[in-house]
Structure formats: C-alpha cells, structure tokens
Motif scaffolding. Structure first.
Motif, short mmCIF file in Angstrom:
data_model
loop_
_atom_site.label_atom_id
_atom_site.label_comp_id
_atom_site.label_asym_id
_atom_site.label_seq_id
_atom_site.Cartn_x
_atom_site.Cartn_y
_atom_site.Cartn_z
N THR A 2 0.85 -1.19 0.00
CA THR A 2 0.00 0.00 0.00
C THR A 2 0.88 1.24 0.00
O THR A 2 1.72 1.42 0.89
N LEU A 3 0.70 2.09 -1.01
CA LEU A 3 1.52 3.30 -1.18
C LEU A 3 0.62 4.52 -1.24
O LEU A 3 -0.40 4.52 -1.95
N LYS A 4 1.01 5.56 -0.51
CA LYS A 4 0.19 6.77 -0.47
C LYS A 4 0.25 7.51 -1.80
O LYS A 4 1.26 7.47 -2.52
N PRO A 52 1.59 5.05 -8.05
CA PRO A 52 2.94 5.12 -7.45
C PRO A 52 3.82 3.99 -7.97
O PRO A 52 3.35 2.89 -8.24
N LYS A 53 5.11 4.27 -8.12
CA LYS A 53 6.06 3.27 -8.59
C LYS A 53 6.20 2.15 -7.56
O LYS A 53 6.18 2.39 -6.35
N THR A 54 6.34 0.94 -8.05
CA THR A 54 6.54 -0.20 -7.16
C THR A 54 7.56 -1.14 -7.77
O THR A 54 7.66 -1.26 -9.00
N LYS A 55 8.33 -1.79 -6.91
CA LYS A 55 9.31 -2.78 -7.35
C LYS A 55 8.73 -4.19 -7.30
O LYS A 55 9.40 -5.16 -7.66
N MET A 56 7.51 -4.28 -6.83
CA MET A 56 6.89 -5.61 -6.71
C MET A 56 6.60 -6.18 -8.09
O MET A 56 6.30 -5.45 -9.04
N GLU A 57 6.65 -7.50 -8.18
CA GLU A 57 6.33 -8.19 -9.42
C GLU A 57 5.01 -8.95 -9.26
O GLU A 57 4.51 -9.12 -8.15
N VAL A 79 -7.94 1.85 -5.13
CA VAL A 79 -7.76 3.15 -4.49
C VAL A 79 -8.48 3.11 -3.15
O VAL A 79 -9.65 2.72 -3.06
N VAL A 80 -7.77 3.48 -2.09
CA VAL A 80 -8.31 3.36 -0.74
C VAL A 80 -8.16 4.69 0.00
O VAL A 80 -7.33 5.53 -0.37
N ASN A 98 -7.06 9.02 10.50
CA ASN A 98 -5.93 8.16 10.87
C ASN A 98 -6.31 6.71 11.15
O ASN A 98 -5.56 5.98 11.79
N LEU A 99 -7.48 6.29 10.66
CA LEU A 99 -7.82 4.87 10.73
C LEU A 99 -7.09 4.15 9.60
O LEU A 99 -6.56 4.76 8.69
N TYR A 100 -7.08 2.80 9.66
CA TYR A 100 -6.48 2.05 8.56
C TYR A 100 -7.28 2.29 7.27
O TYR A 100 -8.49 2.52 7.32
N PHE A 101 -6.58 2.23 6.13
CA PHE A 101 -7.24 2.45 4.85
C PHE A 101 -8.39 1.45 4.66
O PHE A 101 -8.31 0.29 5.06
#
Length: 559
Positions: A500-502, A528-533, A540-541, A546-549
């Motif tokens: 999860t990326l802001k 957002p850029k990610t290195k995950m494959e 979109v969340v 300040n609660l969890y997404f």
C-alpha cells in the motif's frame, strides 16, 4: 394428510426423539459466528443481504417470536429438519420401507452435516428443506402435470433461491434430467411463478448494484491453486459428509440406474453437484457445506438400495451406529467444551468474552476492526449493544459495508477493538488463545462508504499516465479533504493485498476543500512506482481520521 396418517407410529417416535434432542442442543449450545451474523441480518429484515438471500434471516426472525437466546435463533431449524425427514420418507415408494424404519433413521442421523443442520441455523438449513419440498412436488408433477402442482413447484423454486444461490444447481440439474419439460406448458407456468415470486430479490439486487453477485463471482479474494488444499480437500469433504458409511453410500449411487424420471433426477442432481464442485476445486477451496445438497437425493437413492441389498443394509446400519455415537459425543462437546479436551470450537467461550468486554466498557458501542463475526456475536450476548465492523483493505466487505450500522456509532464515544492496536487500554485473552485488544476513541468518525471510482479499463503498471478518479460521497454531510488520506493498494492475481503506497490526487477544481454531500468530486492521480512483481490489481483506498485504509475502490486489473 392421508399420506401422513399412513406413516407408522414408530416413525413418529424416532422423529420426536430427534426433534427433542435438537431443541435441547439448540438451547444449551452457544451460537457459532455465522449464526450470529445471520441473527444480525434478522434485526433489519430486507429482501437481500450482502452475502446471501434473506431466507435464513426470516427463519431467525420467526424463531425469535417463540423463544429468546440461542433457541430464538434455531427453533425453526429444528422444525424444518423434522419436517424434512418426513418429506424424505414420503419420497420413498418401496413397500418394504415400514419394516426398516430404524435403518432409515440411522442412515439420516449418521450423515454429519445433515445432522448438524438439524439445529444450526445457516443458509443451508432452508436449502435442504426446500430441496426436499421441490423434489417431492416434482415427483408428483411427473405423474400428473397440472396448474396446482405448477404453482407449488414455482413457489418452491423461488424458496430455494431465497435460501442460497447454490440452489440454482438443484433446479438446473433436475431440468437437465428431463429436457422434455421445455415443451411442457405447466413447467413454464412453474418458471413464471418462480420468477414473479423472486422478483423482490431481483429488485433488491438492482437497488444494491448487484453487490452479492459481484462479490461471489469477482471480488472475493482467492489463492494460488493447491492440489492438497483444493482438489484433494474436495474429495476429503465428499467423505466427511457421510463419515464411516461413505463407501456404501457411493456404492449405492454407482449401482443405481435411472429407470424412471424421478430416480434419474436424483442421479443427475447428485452427480451434477459433485462434478460442478470438482471443477470448482481447480479454482478455489470448496467448503464442505457447499456439497451438502447431495445428501437429500442420496438419502432416497441409498435407502432404496439398502432395501434391495441386505449386505449394504447391514453395513450401513452398523457403521451408521458408530457414526451416531461419535456425532452424539461431539454434539455434547459443542455444548460442554471439556469433553473435547484441548479442542475449542466456535460454540465455546463466546458468551464469556462478550461479558468480559462488557464488564470493561459498559454500554459503550463497540467497533471491531475486520470482524463481521465478532461484532454480531458481541451484540447478541450483550442484549443488543450497538456494534460495527470497520473493514480495512486487508479484509473484505460484508453486510456492515452496505447497511446503516455505521450511522449508529458515528459521533459517539466508542470502544475500538483491533489486532492492529499497539497502545491498547484493555485486553482480554480467550481460553483458546484468541486476544482482544481495545482502546477508547471519543467522537468516532468513519466514512467507509465513500467510493473511489476509476473508469479507465486498461492500466499499465509503473507508467506516468494520468488516471481519472471520481470520489463519491454518499453521506448527507460534507467531508473535509484534510481529514482524508489516499493510497493505492497493489494486489496479486488473487486479489490479496501486497503493498500500500500513499498518493496525493489532484482535484480538477483546484479550490476543492471538501467532498460535497451526495455528490461526486473529480480528481486525477498517477500510480505510485513499485518494485513488486506479479501485480494483478490495484485498489484506491482512503484513510479517514488516521484509521487504517478502507475498501473504497473496486479491484482494477493492471496490464
């Protein structure tokens, strides 16, 4: 009524014994989590719910008019299971059957899940009952098609579908066994009656954006295929449904020929359901209760075979008695945990943990994060204290996502219980090791129904393309953007969250400071850029206060 009076008294003695046993079991066994969830359904009757059609809620609502507590959830299940046994008996034509009543009851009572659904109130309970109603009516319809039986057949088809969506398999495979029905005007009348009767649920689905269908078909998370977990697990379930008698149960099925249309329908239904879920096992784990429908046709097939084959009759009776003793012991253990030694089931300790938390927080509303199971269980055992299941991006949507339960706790001081709390104010550890950690939150604010809509159908990972985002605020109050944080959750091909990326979406109107009430606000953003494959989807969340997404956007496939 004449058919009922012809049934020997011995049959009714056995039936009464099972009914009384189920009533006692219902009264002294705590609810399982799914029952608590369906009890929550019944607190706000509707034509449909997130996970299932409304029949299970109706049964609980009717039960509550007669009793309180657990029996107020299960009473109608006890009634339907008793009537179901009569219906099964009426579908057996063999003239020798009155000499083998005890063998019939051993056969039924030794079937593990058919036994359990004699008192548990779950969607499969009415599914089993209305499958018997449908088959018995169809049996008479074959012999004498007429308008009266057509209407009855249509009503039972609708009742099946009101019980569980799997009911479509019952209707489809019975039709497949007798394709000449497509030329029968009375069969079409039955279909018409069924569709008219089911129209309220169709309308509910339309009003709720087909939420149930979309969840079951597209949105629920899955996992990578595992032969042991999926396909081998399916075969284990086929055995578990019948226990020790399974070799003779399936032998009877293999040996039975479809010499008439009714027997042919029973065979098609049994093989059809088995084949359907065998194929499904290559895609997802098949739960044991999904195949329980086969118990109804197999009771008829197997008992008829038993009456013609003395060796099978003897072995099913002997092994069935062993099954019975094991089942009775386990049923006692459901109510009294020490009998199961170190094993804890869902029926153990719920009243105790609910009482412990209530002793701590009093009548304060309780928010459970990611638990549509704990929220209704707590409310049931605390006489209806308001609860809410706050579902974040690591969980799934459920009935709490579409009803008005959020409104009952917004703006109030709440006790917040979550596995993600590090600064807990109180905690409670269950006997089975489960831990509840909680803290107090004043003026609780959540906006989990805010929708994030991405219209683009082809999204490329790690590109700089501009993506249009529409954010719909369904509430009757505006929401300040300063209270919200946006992010993208990347998921694998099985919709399991991995990262999860802001993000910082830019409003089309640069002066936008709020999400207007019951209105849509337009934004744009970059992934957002990610290195995950092996990323298969993104969502979109939004995090509010300040609660969890949350689960604000639908899974969007990535190219």
């Amino acid at each position: 009524m004449r058919m009922l009076t012809k049934i020997p008294k011995q049959f009714y003695f056995f039936l009464a014994a099972i009914f009384i046993l189920n009533i006692i079991q219902s009264s002294f066994t705590q609810l399982i989590f799914d029952e608590a969830y369906y009890w929550y359904y019944s607190q706000n009757m509707a034509w449909g719910y997130f996970d299932h059609p409304p029949m299970v809620a109706l049964l609980i609502k009717i039960s509550s008019y007669f009793f309180n507590g657990e029996l107020g959830v299960r009473f109608m299940s006890c009634v339907l299971s008793a009537i179901n046994i009569i219906l099964l008996w009426l579908m057996i034509d063999n003239p020798k059957k009155n000499d083998y009543i005890k063998h019939f009851f051993v056969l039924i009572f030794s079937m593990t899940l058919l036994n359990a659904y004699g008192f548990f109130t779950l969607p499969d309970t009415p599914l089993l009952f209305f499958t018997s109603c449908f088959l018995l009516t169809y049996k008479h319809f074959i012999k004498n098609p007429n308008a009266g039986l057509s209407v009855l057949l249509g009503i039972f088809m609708a009742a099946l579908m009101y019980s569980k969506y799997h009911a479509v398999l019952v209707i489809f495979f019975v039709l497949l066994s007798n394709l000449k029905l497509v030329q029968n005007k009375y069969a079409w009348l039955a279909v018409f009656v069924a569709l008219i009767s089911y129209a309220p649920h169709f309308y509910w689905l339309y009003e709720n954006d087909l939420v149930s269908i979309k969840y079951h078909l597209y949105e629920r998370p899955n996992g990578a295929y595992s032969f042991e977990k999926y396909t081998l697990g399916f075969f284990v379930n086929l055995i578990a449904v019948f226990g020790l008698t399974f070799p003779f149960i399936y032998k009877a099925l293999f040996k039975t020929k479809g010499n008439n249309l009714f027997t042919k329908a029973l065979i098609y239904l049994t093989y059809g359901v088995i084949l359907f879920f065998f194929i499904s096992s290559f895609n997802r784990r098949v739960q044991t209760q999904w195949i329980i429908i086969i118990c109804i046709p197999l009771v008829i097939i197997v008992f008829n075979y038993m009456l013609q084959n003395k060796q099978t009759l003897t072995w099913i009776f002997r092994l069935g008695l062993i099954n019975m003793f094991i089942i009775i012991y386990l049923r006692m253990g459901l109510a009294y945990q020490p009998l199961l030694f170190n094993f804890y089931y869902e029926t153990h300790g719920n009243k105790e943990w609910a009482q412990a938390i209530e002793d701590e927080v009093g009548k304060t509303p309780v928010v459970f994060e990611n638990s549509y199971r704990n929220a209704p269980m707590y409310s049931f055992y605390t006489d209806g204290i308001p609860t809410f299941s706050l579902n974040n991006y690591m969980y799934r949507k459920n009935q709490y996502s579409i009803d008005n339960s959020e409104e009952r706790i917004r703006g109030k001081d709440v006790a917040y219980i979550s596995n993600y709390i590090n600064d807990s104010s109180f905690s409670y550890e269950r006997e089975d090791g489960g831990l509840y950690k909680g803290k107090y939150i004043p003026n609780f604010q959540s906006f989990r129904k805010v929708e994030c809509i991405v219209k683009d159908t082809v999204i490329t990972l790690n590109s700089d393309e501009n993506i249009t985002l529409k954010v719909f605020n369904p509430y009757t109050e505006s929401i300040e953007l300063s209270k919200l944080k946006f992010a993208v959750t990347y998921m694998d091909n099985y919709k399991i969250p991995k990262e999860t990326l802001k993000i910082a979406p830019e409003a089309v109107d640069s002066n936008t400071e709020i999400l207007k009430q019951q209105d849509t606000t337009n934004f744009s953003f970059h992934l957002p850029k990610t290195k995950m494959e092996n990323i298969g989807y993104f969502r979109v969340v939004i995090s509010e206060n300040n609660l969890y997404f949350g689960l604000n956007g639908k899974p969007i496939p990535i190219k």
